[in-house]
Scaffold this motif. Structure first.
Motif, PDB file in Angstrom:
ATOM      1  N   VAL A  70       0.892  -1.169   0.000  1.00 30.70           N
ATOM      2  CA  VAL A  70       0.000   0.000   0.000  1.00 30.70           C
ATOM      3  C   VAL A  70       0.918   1.204   0.000  1.00 30.70           C
ATOM      4  N   ILE A  71       0.751   2.100  -0.967  1.00 30.29           N
ATOM      5  CA  ILE A  71       1.607   3.291  -1.006  1.00 30.29           C
ATOM      6  C   ILE A  71       0.745   4.520  -0.753  1.00 30.29           C
ATOM      7  N   VAL A  72       1.187   5.358   0.190  1.00 32.85           N
ATOM      8  CA  VAL A  72       0.358   6.513   0.578  1.00 32.85           C
ATOM      9  C   VAL A  72       1.238   7.681   1.006  1.00 32.85           C
ATOM     10  N   GLU A  73       0.863   8.872   0.545  1.00 33.45           N
ATOM     11  CA  GLU A  73       1.511  10.100   1.023  1.00 33.45           C
ATOM     12  C   GLU A  73       0.895  10.471   2.380  1.00 33.45           C
ATOM     13  N   GLY A  74       1.725  10.888   3.315  1.00 27.91           N
ATOM     14  CA  GLY A  74       1.203  11.319   4.618  1.00 27.91           C
ATOM     15  C   GLY A  74       0.396  12.602   4.481  1.00 27.91           C
ATOM     16  N   ILE A  75       0.846  13.449   3.576  1.00 32.92           N
ATOM     17  CA  ILE A  75       0.054  14.624   3.153  1.00 32.92           C
ATOM     18  C   ILE A  75       0.193  14.675   1.635  1.00 32.92           C
ATOM     19  N   GLN A  76      -0.918  14.520   0.935  1.00 30.87           N
ATOM     20  CA  GLN A  76      -0.833  14.561  -0.529  1.00 30.87           C
ATOM     21  C   GLN A  76      -0.395  15.957  -0.959  1.00 30.87           C
ATOM     22  N   GLY A  77       0.615  16.023  -1.808  1.00 30.37           N
ATOM     23  CA  GLY A  77       1.138  17.312  -2.248  1.00 30.37           C
ATOM     24  C   GLY A  77       0.512  17.765  -3.548  1.00 30.37           C
ATOM     25  N   VAL A  78       0.892  17.098  -4.643  1.00 29.51           N
ATOM     26  CA  VAL A  78       0.372  17.459  -5.966  1.00 29.51           C
ATOM     27  C   VAL A  78      -1.165  17.384  -5.971  1.00 29.51           C
ATOM     28  N   GLY A  79      -1.707  16.467  -5.181  1.00 28.34           N
ATOM     29  CA  GLY A  79      -3.169  16.296  -5.099  1.00 28.34           C
ATOM     30  C   GLY A  79      -3.871  17.447  -4.401  1.00 28.34           C
ATOM     31  N   GLY A  80      -3.127  18.384  -3.808  1.00 23.39           N
ATOM     32  CA  GLY A  80      -3.760  19.584  -3.247  1.00 23.39           C
ATOM     33  C   GLY A  80      -3.680  19.732  -1.743  1.00 23.39           C
ATOM     34  N   ILE A  81      -2.666  19.175  -1.116  1.00 21.90           N
ATOM     35  CA  ILE A  81      -2.484  19.236   0.354  1.00 21.90           C
ATOM     36  C   ILE A  81      -3.694  18.592   1.059  1.00 21.90           C
ATOM     37  N   ASN A  82      -3.732  17.288   0.987  1.00 20.98           N
ATOM     38  CA  ASN A  82      -4.763  16.519   1.697  1.00 20.98           C
ATOM     39  C   ASN A  82      -4.062  15.664   2.739  1.00 20.98           C
ATOM     40  N   VAL A  83      -4.405  15.910   3.993  1.00 25.53           N
ATOM     41  CA  VAL A  83      -3.722  15.221   5.095  1.00 25.53           C
ATOM     42  C   VAL A  83      -4.356  13.840   5.298  1.00 25.53           C
ATOM     43  N   ALA A  84      -3.514  12.812   5.359  1.00 27.64           N
ATOM     44  CA  ALA A  84      -4.022  11.464   5.650  1.00 27.64           C
ATOM     45  C   ALA A  84      -4.481  11.417   7.107  1.00 27.64           C
ATOM     46  N   ASP A  85      -5.698  10.912   7.333  1.00 29.07           N
ATOM     47  CA  ASP A  85      -6.186  10.792   8.711  1.00 29.07           C
ATOM     48  C   ASP A  85      -5.293   9.815   9.470  1.00 29.07           C
ATOM     49  N   GLU A  86      -5.069  10.129  10.746  1.00 27.92           N
ATOM     50  CA  GLU A  86      -4.217   9.236  11.541  1.00 27.92           C
ATOM     51  C   GLU A  86      -4.841   7.842  11.645  1.00 27.92           C
ATOM     52  N   ASP A  87      -6.183   7.786  11.795  1.00 27.38           N
ATOM     53  CA  ASP A  87      -6.857   6.483  11.871  1.00 27.38           C
ATOM     54  C   ASP A  87      -6.683   5.699  10.576  1.00 27.38           C
ATOM     55  N   PHE A  88      -6.689   6.429   9.478  1.00 27.78           N
ATOM     56  CA  PHE A  88      -6.524   5.787   8.165  1.00 27.78           C
ATOM     57  C   PHE A  88      -5.135   5.140   8.070  1.00 27.78           C
ATOM     58  N   LEU A  89      -4.110   5.871   8.504  1.00 29.15           N
ATOM     59  CA  LEU A  89      -2.747   5.330   8.452  1.00 29.15           C
ATOM     60  C   LEU A  89      -2.608   4.135   9.404  1.00 29.15           C
ATOM     61  N   ARG A  90      -3.272   4.225  10.556  1.00 29.58           N
ATOM     62  CA  ARG A  90      -3.223   3.090  11.491  1.00 29.58           C
ATOM     63  C   ARG A  90      -3.932   1.874  10.892  1.00 29.58           C
ATOM     64  N   LYS A  91      -5.001   2.138  10.167  1.00 26.61           N
ATOM     65  CA  LYS A  91      -5.729   1.037   9.502  1.00 26.61           C
ATOM     66  C   LYS A  91      -4.840   0.383   8.438  1.00 26.61           C
ATOM     67  N   ILE A  92      -4.105   1.202   7.698  1.00 27.24           N
ATOM     68  CA  ILE A  92      -3.175   0.649   6.702  1.00 27.24           C
ATOM     69  C   ILE A  92      -2.170  -0.276   7.402  1.00 27.24           C
ATOM     70  N   ARG A  93      -1.616   0.217   8.512  1.00 25.11           N
ATOM     71  CA  ARG A  93      -0.639  -0.590   9.271  1.00 25.11           C
ATOM     72  C   ARG A  93      -1.254  -1.930   9.688  1.00 25.11           C
ATOM     73  N   GLN A  94      -2.454  -1.824  10.244  1.00 23.93           N
ATOM     74  CA  GLN A  94      -3.115  -3.016  10.779  1.00 23.93           C
ATOM     75  C   GLN A  94      -3.395  -4.034   9.665  1.00 23.93           C
ATOM     76  N   LEU A  95      -3.901  -3.551   8.539  1.00 21.13           N
ATOM     77  CA  LEU A  95      -4.237  -4.465   7.444  1.00 21.13           C
ATOM     78  C   LEU A  95      -2.974  -5.032   6.784  1.00 21.13           C
ATOM     79  N   CYS A  96      -1.938  -4.211   6.681  1.00 25.09           N
ATOM     80  CA  CYS A  96      -0.683  -4.715   6.112  1.00 25.09           C
ATOM     81  C   CYS A  96      -0.103  -5.806   7.012  1.00 25.09           C
ATOM     82  N   ASP A  97      -0.222  -5.626   8.327  1.00 24.58           N
ATOM     83  CA  ASP A  97       0.246  -6.673   9.244  1.00 24.58           C
ATOM     84  C   ASP A  97      -0.571  -7.945   9.058  1.00 24.58           C
ATOM     85  N   LYS A  98      -1.894  -7.767   9.011  1.00 25.97           N
ATOM     86  CA  LYS A  98      -2.781  -8.928   8.930  1.00 25.97           C
ATOM     87  C   LYS A  98      -2.552  -9.731   7.649  1.00 25.97           C
TER      88      LYS A  98
END
Ligand SMILES: Cc1ncc(COP(=O)(O)O)c(C=O)c1O
Length: 401
Positions: free
Chosen positions: A174-202
């Motif tokens: 899963v590839i994700v910017e912590g804050i999307q730059g070119v996409g217009g400065i969209n901050v990744a939600d902390e819960d979303f990043l934690r969900k990525i971690r959890q699912l990648c582990d699983k």
């Protein structure tokens, strides 16, 4: 011969730069809140950076990775200390796209899977797989088209869970910017990043944190993904890493083991690049630039939020974006031509601020003043040409020196 015309460009020739300022060939001074696209991290031509590169140049600039290059280990040690990822491994390369390309490839080598999850509005670079994981059809050539990349809505935990449930055994990364730059400065939600971690582990997938634009202290933490309090498996870095010297890299978690010849590079990690990258980290540390990014970034965000014409002020540290309404669509242009201030943009209507992490509060104050002035002029219905005439002669004073 002509130059291959790939970008619309501003009619300015910059010949000199210092700190947060650049000068054109006529001696006109500009405040740089764009940093050549988030590249200038410690300030233009920082004396320590210049000296370290000059001294290295006198000794040796380049030799290939077939010999020992102790500067690489020094850089790895320093990066480990400042980023807090001291048990990670470092692979050096030359650009953001190359960093992401290597990260995606390494993940696939690691788990022998093919599918990549990327997100709407993502930008990961122009090389083959990086561009396939970029959500902009205009950048993707027919030869880059692949079924291996699955795009999901950014910050949508449910969509991510559903996708893993359906394709879990096939997902390599899963590839994700912590804050999307070119996409217009969209901050990744902390819960979303934690969900990525959890699912990648699983599902034994690799979490790749694209930190090419949002990393290297720009958010106030070394990696903006760190706000979520979980580690990624691979961090990709470029832009601010060399303060303009082309150098990039990936940090790789200890459980991902190297195999000879899977990754490689001719120029990556050369002596000169390492010297530039070390100088950057030394200054980030010595001048406490992450703290400065938090402080000046907060000031800017608070001030921007108090300007009623600007909408959805967002970002972290010195990576800030805001929406500009249709009636102010010339704002960025006017800031450049009337106030001599460079800012960034994201289509269709976002102004992006990506200044040096050493931006002084005084410069930020001058910017806010200049911004309010231009908003007022545009709100009064003055055209670009009219406001340019009115502002002629007062432009450099209003951005401070
Ligand atoms: C998040 C992100 N990833 C990757 C890249 C590509 O970097 P480069 O242009 O150095 O290849 C960029 C460049 O803007 C970026 O913003």
């Amino acid at each position: 011969m002509t130059l291959f015309d790939v970008y619309p460009i501003n009619d300015v020739t910059i010949v000199k730069a210092k700190g947060s300022y650049v000068w054109d060939e006529n001696g006109e001074q500009y405040l740089d809140l764009y940093g050549g696209h988030a590249v200038i991290s410690i300030g233009h031509t920082h004396p320590h950076w210049v000296k370290r590169i000059e001294e290295q140049l006198e000794k040796i600039a380049f030799y290939s990775n077939s010999i020992k290059i102790p500067l690489q280990q020094q850089l790895a040690d320093k990066l480990g200390k400042i980023s807090g990822k001291d048990d990670y491994q470092l692979f050096l390369c030359n650009s953001g796209a190359e960093a992401n390309e290597n990260a995606l490839k390494l993940a696939s080598f690691h788990n022998a899977r093919k599918k990549v999850i990327a997100f709407t509005k993502a930008f990961h670079g122009r090389t083959s797989l990086a561009v396939s994981a970029t959500d902009n059809k205009n950048y993707v050539a027919p030869v880059n088209e692949t079924d291996n990349v699955i795009f999901l809505p950014f910050n949508d935990e449910q969509a991510l869970e559903d996708c893993f449930e359906e394709n879990g055994d096939e997902i390599s990364s899963v590839i994700v910017e912590g804050i999307q730059g070119v996409g217009g400065i969209n901050v990744a939600d902390e819960d979303f990043l934690r969900k990525i971690r959890q699912l990648c582990d699983k599902y034994k997938a690799v979490y790749i944190a694209d930190s090419v634009q949002c990393g290297y202290g720009r958010s106030g933490k070394f990696f903006s993904h760190d706000f979520a309090g979980v580690n990624a498996d691979i961090y990709t870095m470029a832009k601010g890493m060399g303060n303009g010297f082309p150098v990039a890299g990936i940090l790789i978690a200890p459980h991902i083991k190297p195999k000879h010849f899977q990754l490689g590079t001719t120029f990556g990690g050369n002596h000169l690049a390492c010297a530039a990258a070390l100088a950057v980290l030394e200054i980030i540390e010595e001048e406490k630039l992450m703290g400065n990014a938090v402080m000046v970034g907060k000031y800017l965000k608070d001030e921007l939020e108090s300007i009623p014409e600007l909408k959805r002020v967002r970002g972290r540290g010195l990576m800030i974006g805001f929406d500009v309404p249709e009636e102010l669509k010339d704002l960025r242009k006017n800031l450049l031509w009337n106030q001599k201030i460079f800012t960034g943009e994201a289509k269709p209507n976002v102004i992006r601020l990506l200044p040096s992490l050493a931006l002084k509060k005084r410069d930020a104050e001058d910017f806010i003043e200049a911004l309010k002035e231009e908003i007022q002029l545009l709100s009064n219905g003055q055209s670009t040409e009219e406001s340019r005439t009115i502002n002629a002669g007062m432009s450099t004073e209003s951005v401070g020196k």
